[in-house]
Design an enzyme around this catalytic site. Structure first.
Site, PDB file in Angstrom:
ATOM      1  CB  CYS A   1      -2.026   0.304   8.389  1.00 26.51           C
ATOM      2  SG  CYS A   1      -0.731   1.507   8.669  1.00 26.51           S
TER       3      CYS A   1
ATOM      4  CG  ASN B   1      -0.359  -0.103   2.496  1.00 27.72           C
ATOM      5  OD1 ASN B   1       0.534  -0.913   2.702  1.00 27.72           O
ATOM      6  ND2 ASN B   1      -0.772   0.722   3.421  1.00 27.72           N
TER       7      ASN B   1
ATOM      8  CD  GLU C   1       4.410  -1.387  13.448  1.00 33.39           C
ATOM      9  OE1 GLU C   1       3.202  -1.090  13.564  1.00 33.39           O
ATOM     10  OE2 GLU C   1       5.248  -1.134  14.331  1.00 33.39           O
TER      11      GLU C   1
HETATM   12  P1  NAD Z   1      -0.209  -9.036   3.054  1.00 30.09           P
HETATM   13  O1  NAD Z   1      -0.192  -9.471   4.477  1.00 30.09           O
HETATM   14  O2  NAD Z   1      -1.077  -9.749   2.089  1.00 30.09           O
HETATM   15  O3  NAD Z   1       1.285  -9.136   2.433  1.00 30.09           O
HETATM   16  C1  NAD Z   1       2.360  -8.485   3.039  1.00 30.09           C
HETATM   17  C2  NAD Z   1       3.661  -9.126   2.591  1.00 30.09           C
HETATM   18  O4  NAD Z   1       3.741 -10.470   3.072  1.00 30.09           O
HETATM   19  C3  NAD Z   1       3.851  -9.203   1.086  1.00 30.09           C
HETATM   20  O5  NAD Z   1       5.172  -8.855   0.762  1.00 30.09           O
HETATM   21  C4  NAD Z   1       3.612 -10.663   0.797  1.00 30.09           C
HETATM   22  O6  NAD Z   1       4.282 -11.156  -0.345  1.00 30.09           O
HETATM   23  C5  NAD Z   1       4.207 -11.309   2.026  1.00 30.09           C
HETATM   24  N1  NAD Z   1       3.798 -12.694   2.284  1.00 30.09           N
HETATM   25  C6  NAD Z   1       2.830 -13.420   1.662  1.00 30.09           C
HETATM   26  N2  NAD Z   1       2.770 -14.659   2.225  1.00 30.09           N
HETATM   27  C7  NAD Z   1       3.696 -14.708   3.202  1.00 30.09           C
HETATM   28  C8  NAD Z   1       4.084 -15.688   4.153  1.00 30.09           C
HETATM   29  N3  NAD Z   1       3.512 -16.881   4.212  1.00 30.09           N
HETATM   30  N4  NAD Z   1       5.054 -15.386   5.024  1.00 30.09           N
HETATM   31  C9  NAD Z   1       5.662 -14.175   4.998  1.00 30.09           C
HETATM   32  N5  NAD Z   1       5.322 -13.199   4.134  1.00 30.09           N
HETATM   33  C10 NAD Z   1       4.353 -13.451   3.248  1.00 30.09           C
HETATM   34  O7  NAD Z   1      -0.521  -7.488   3.093  1.00 30.09           O
HETATM   35  P2  NAD Z   1      -0.836  -6.504   1.887  1.00 30.09           P
HETATM   36  O8  NAD Z   1      -2.150  -6.904   1.328  1.00 30.09           O
HETATM   37  O9  NAD Z   1       0.333  -6.379   0.991  1.00 30.09           O
HETATM   38  O10 NAD Z   1      -0.953  -5.118   2.680  1.00 30.09           O
HETATM   39  C11 NAD Z   1      -2.114  -4.681   3.285  1.00 30.09           C
HETATM   40  C12 NAD Z   1      -2.102  -4.943   4.783  1.00 30.09           C
HETATM   41  O11 NAD Z   1      -0.958  -4.353   5.394  1.00 30.09           O
HETATM   42  C13 NAD Z   1      -3.305  -4.310   5.464  1.00 30.09           C
HETATM   43  O12 NAD Z   1      -3.841  -5.215   6.403  1.00 30.09           O
HETATM   44  C14 NAD Z   1      -2.712  -3.096   6.163  1.00 30.09           C
HETATM   45  O13 NAD Z   1      -3.467  -2.633   7.248  1.00 30.09           O
HETATM   46  C15 NAD Z   1      -1.374  -3.615   6.554  1.00 30.09           C
HETATM   47  N6  NAD Z   1      -0.452  -2.511   6.837  1.00 30.09           N
HETATM   48  C16 NAD Z   1      -0.069  -2.250   8.136  1.00 30.09           C
HETATM   49  C17 NAD Z   1       0.742  -1.167   8.436  1.00 30.09           C
HETATM   50  C18 NAD Z   1       1.177  -0.857   9.844  1.00 30.09           C
HETATM   51  O14 NAD Z   1       2.165  -0.129  10.002  1.00 30.09           O
HETATM   52  N7  NAD Z   1       0.512  -1.335  10.873  1.00 30.09           N
HETATM   53  C19 NAD Z   1       1.179  -0.339   7.405  1.00 30.09           C
HETATM   54  C20 NAD Z   1       0.785  -0.635   6.104  1.00 30.09           C
HETATM   55  C21 NAD Z   1      -0.025  -1.721   5.834  1.00 30.09           C
END
Ligand code: NAD
Length: 484
Positions: free
Chosen positions: A291, A161, A257
């Protein structure tokens, strides 16, 4: 722009240790699409598990020993490059993420801020001194603290994002503390991460201190989490994967996070013009994919009609469409599948009694800013994280009711409260189960420097922000000396 993507593709090959020019079979590449036009932007290689194991070993063997002066110089230089090239960098972000130029230009500014804060923090000494004659048991000695980089490698995983700023929040504290990092960006937006890596190398960063790998999570995710050369995993993304990592990581430090479901709470004394402006921008900026986006609008019932009218008027004026049109306030969401999910959740909420005031139209990944009134806190639309430009209005009776609704989801990231009453504010600060309370600001407001992070399903309470991340990326040693 196309040439830049081609260059980034080549660099992705180099980073993955592939021979530039080597043909990769279709199933060894990831195809990156422009979410608005659907055209293929480019491809990046899938690193194999063995290549990743070798990379971790090589990275661990490298000793990073840049002086504070050298680290600050690299970060300052990178900040200057980022500010100078804002136009091209923002176009890469918009092309792969579908974010409008207004959002991606803002993101580039944030990346430069992270670099600048990192450069400033590096120059501060981090030690503390404790005199030991503080109690009757004391001695004439002093205890000192000293921070050193981790012995092993940092493994970082980032979401789609904020394609470049999330990467900056991982790598900048890592450089500032002389660590070595291997980072896997979201496979939906790899080019922004590779571009930032290129800029850091251009600014003088030894490449061994930071590698970006691209690959299929099914092949490499477990290695990123369990590799014995990794000391710390820093992950930003959704709750499901965050909890998977927590289960898998075993005896390793983890910083998570995760998602959010942030409210803006509007009390009866609030300035409704200000509150509705904050609500709308908090809900639609970055296509609602922050987020800390406003995901629930909790409004005192005595001002809810006026608030709903103003949110509706401001939503109608929110221009969305082609991400590269500089006049637009919003581009697409990340892909069609995400937009379909919002549409389905809104339809379900309407079938359960919510009133759709505007939006819920979809064209591929383009999803209209959407307003609903009379939303019930138990509806899936607001119980779960709806990661898009949706404004659900929930009416409440009094402050107890507002706090109860706000705390009624699994998340606890941030919040906004619109009121000038100090008695209300002090209750919100004490009683909201969140990591941040912003009074008369959007939940997402922060400096890139200040502590940031959530509790409950939003995170383990460990904070990010340049200063806090530098702490978690270091080992704290104490030593004492016999001179008081
Ligand atoms: P996601 O959890 O689908 O993916 C995040 C990352 O994890 C990607 O790089 C993905 O390839 C990787 N991934 C996939 N499978 C994995 C596994 N089994 N083990 C380890 N890594 C793996 O998230 P997204 O859809 O890319 O992002 C959106 C989410 O991120 C939302 O829930 C948002 O709230 C959250 N977010 C949180 C913050 C924060 O600071 N709290 C900031 C930004 C986004």
């Amino acid at each position: 722009m196309q040439q830049m993507i081609l260059d980034l593709q080549l660099n992705a090959m180099r980073l993955a240790g592939k021979k530039v020019g080597a043909e990769l079979s279709g199933d060894r590449t990831i195809v990156v699409h422009n979410p608005f036009t659907q055209e293929v932007l480019g491809t990046v290689p899938k690193i194999t598990k063995q290549e990743l194991i070798d990379l971790f070993e090589k990275t661990k063997a490298y000793q990073a020993n840049l002086t504070r002066f050298e680290r600050a110089n690299i970060l300052n230089k990178a900040a200057a490059i980022v500010r100078e090239r804002v136009e091209t960098i923002s176009k890469v972000i918009s092309a792969e993420a579908g974010l409008c130029l207004k959002d991606s230009i803002y993101e580039v500014g944030r990346v430069a801020d992270v670099l600048q804060f990192g450069a400033n923090e590096v120059l501060k000494d981090d030690g503390q001194i404790f005199s030991c004659d503080l109690t009757p048991h004391g001695k004439n000695r002093k205890v000192y603290t000293h921070r050193s980089p981790l012995l092993g490698v940092i493994s970082a995983i980032t979401p789609f994002n904020h394609p470049m700023n999330q990467v900056a929040h991982k790598v900048v504290p890592s450089i500032a503390t002389n660590n070595r990092m291997v980072l896997k960006p979201s496979e939906k937006v790899p080019f922004s991460a590779i571009l930032l890596a290129d800029i850091l190398y251009e600014a003088g960063l030894p490449p061994e201190m930071f590698s970006v790998v691209t690959g299929a999570p099914s092949e490499i995710a477990d290695e990123l989490i369990t590799n014995p050369n990794v000391d710390l995993i820093t992950f930003t993304g959704g709750v499901a994967i965050g909890k998977y990592i927590a289960n898998k990581a075993g005896y390793k430090r983890i910083v998570l996070e995760l998602g959010g479901n942030d409210p803006i709470i509007v009390m009866e004394d609030a300035d409704i013009d200000e509150a509705s402006t904050l609500a709308v921008s908090g809900s639609y900026k970055n296509s609602g994919q922050r987020c800390t986006a406003v995901k629930r609008m909790l409004v005192h019932e005595s001002v809810a009609n006026e608030f709903a009218e103003q949110v509706l008027a401001k939503t109608k004026a929110w221009k969305y469409g082609n991400p590269l049109d500089p006049q637009n306030d919003m581009g697409t969401v990340i892909d069609e599948q995400a937009a379909q999910l919002f549409e389905a959740r809104v339809n379900t909420a309407v079938s359960q009694g919510a009133r759709l005031l505007w939006g819920n139209q979809r064209q591929g990944a383009l999803y209209a800013p959407t307003v609903l009134d009379y939303v019930d806190p138990q509806m899936e639309l607001v119980k779960e994280e709806t990661f898009g430009p949706v404004s659900p209005i929930i009416r409440f009776k009094n402050i107890e009711h507002a706090i109860q609704i706000s705390n009624g989801t699994a998340y606890g990231l941030s919040s906004a409260v619109c009121t000038n009453r100090l008695d209300y504010i002090s209750r919100f600060v004490k009683e909201l189960h969140v990591g941040t309370v912003n009074v008369r600001e959007v939940p997402g407001y922060r400096l890139e420097l200040t502590p940031f992070g959530g509790i409950k399903d939003s995170g383990l309470g460990y904070k990010e922000g340049v200063q806090e991340a530098m702490k978690s990326f270091t080992n704290l040693k104490t030593y004492s000396m016999p001179w008081g």
